[in-house]
Design an enzyme around this catalytic site. Sequence first.
Site, PDB file in Angstrom:
ATOM      1  N   ASP A 239      -6.970 -11.072  -2.293  1.00 22.24           N
ATOM      2  CA  ASP A 239      -6.607  -9.734  -3.571  1.00 22.24           C
ATOM      3  C   ASP A 239      -5.780 -10.167  -4.436  1.00 22.24           C
ATOM      4  OD1 ASP A 239      -7.135  -6.987  -3.075  1.00 22.24           O
ATOM      5  OD2 ASP A 239      -5.819  -6.415  -1.406  1.00 22.24           O
TER       6      ASP A 239
ATOM      7  N   LYS B 121     -14.836  -0.292   1.350  1.00 22.19           N
ATOM      8  CA  LYS B 121     -14.868  -1.875   1.269  1.00 22.19           C
ATOM      9  C   LYS B 121     -15.007  -2.811   2.782  1.00 22.19           C
ATOM     10  CE  LYS B 121     -10.474  -2.442  -1.764  1.00 22.19           C
ATOM     11  NZ  LYS B 121      -9.148  -2.302  -1.408  1.00 22.19           N
TER      12      LYS B 121
ATOM     13  N   GLN C   3      -4.172  -3.229   2.948  1.00 23.61           N
ATOM     14  CA  GLN C   3      -4.596  -2.125   1.574  1.00 23.61           C
ATOM     15  C   GLN C   3      -3.054  -1.669   1.325  1.00 23.61           C
ATOM     16  OE1 GLN C   3      -6.912  -1.310   0.499  1.00 23.61           O
ATOM     17  NE2 GLN C   3      -6.120   0.526  -1.394  1.00 23.61           N
TER      18      GLN C   3
HETATM   19  N1  GUN Z   1      -4.465  -0.172  -4.195  1.00 21.32           N
HETATM   20  C1  GUN Z   1      -5.040  -0.482  -4.542  1.00 21.32           C
HETATM   21  N2  GUN Z   1      -5.683  -0.887  -5.100  1.00 21.32           N
HETATM   22  C2  GUN Z   1      -5.660  -2.141  -4.493  1.00 21.32           C
HETATM   23  C3  GUN Z   1      -6.653  -3.721  -4.140  1.00 21.32           C
HETATM   24  O1  GUN Z   1      -6.851  -3.517  -5.038  1.00 21.32           O
HETATM   25  N3  GUN Z   1      -6.158  -4.240  -2.732  1.00 21.32           N
HETATM   26  C4  GUN Z   1      -5.753  -3.846  -1.982  1.00 21.32           C
HETATM   27  N4  GUN Z   1      -4.869  -4.244  -1.120  1.00 21.32           N
HETATM   28  N5  GUN Z   1      -4.958  -2.081  -2.356  1.00 21.32           N
HETATM   29  C5  GUN Z   1      -4.470  -2.230  -3.160  1.00 21.32           C
END
Ligand code: GUN
Length: 287
Positions: A119, A52, A96
């Site tokens: 998100d 990311k 995350q």
């Molecule tokens: N953990 C697994 N997928 C995601 C996501 O799309 N965003 C976040 N913040 N954590 C995750």
Amino acid sequence: MAQVIDGKALAKRVAAELEPRVQRLSGAGAQPGLAVVLVGDNSASAVYVRNKTRACARLGMAHFDHVLPASTRQEALLDLIAQLNADARVHGILVQLPLPPTIDARLVLEAIDPRKDVDGFHPSNVGRLVVGQPRFVPCTPLGVMRMLSETGVALAGARALVIGRSNIVGKPMTLLLLGENCTVTVAHSRTRDLADRVREAEIVVAAVGRPELVRGEWIRPGAVVIDVGMNRVGDRLVGDVEFPGASERARAISPVPGGVGPMTVAMLLSNTVDAAERAARSPRGGQ
Ligand code: GUN
């Protein structure tokens, strides 16, 4: 043989579409910025977070990385979120998941300013999606919708099966498909006769995290199959769908890796650029 949906190439196209918007914002002194918070030492999470932040950098966006130990106290994390909420350079905040079990993830997600919740996990953004007024939509389901649109599959009236009911993928995925007038079935770990549900489906989105749960011979000939699974089996990365069998029957199918993963990152960039443009339009925090 099925068309293999190249998520990597599509993600590059999405990034290229975002580039002029990033340049315009940066030229106006409002470079889009994403804060990424990683707590603990989950190795898969570390890889996702690195993907990311690298993608932000490639696109000329700012990123603010906060890597905290697993022993981090909930109060300290909430303080950090408050600080990021108040920081005008930060347009998007991503914490995350999963968080260590000592931290209440719900509290943390609710602490994020909904206008920075790229998100789409804050209850107010979830609620907006439910009532058909989306602001930020979770990145993975958004990426799946873009992949479906690339295949040209007609969504209205189509029988879609979502396997998995998580807040991150299954539930928002269901709402997005419903929003496009699919007839949606949601299957999960307690579903009986999963094979029969798959056989009926013209669109299958598998997001359960069980390696090759969906057998190739279950796939309806001509179906479109999107595999959100990312399962490590020995030294192999496999999806939730048995790819070799499924690709013989499907019209289009996404591979693992190189399918949904890159699209999740592309949609995060897209949500962050949206957030930065909204902030530039109403700098004192309108809706
Ligand atoms: N953990 C697994 N997928 C995601 C996501 O799309 N965003 C976040 N913040 N954590 C995750």
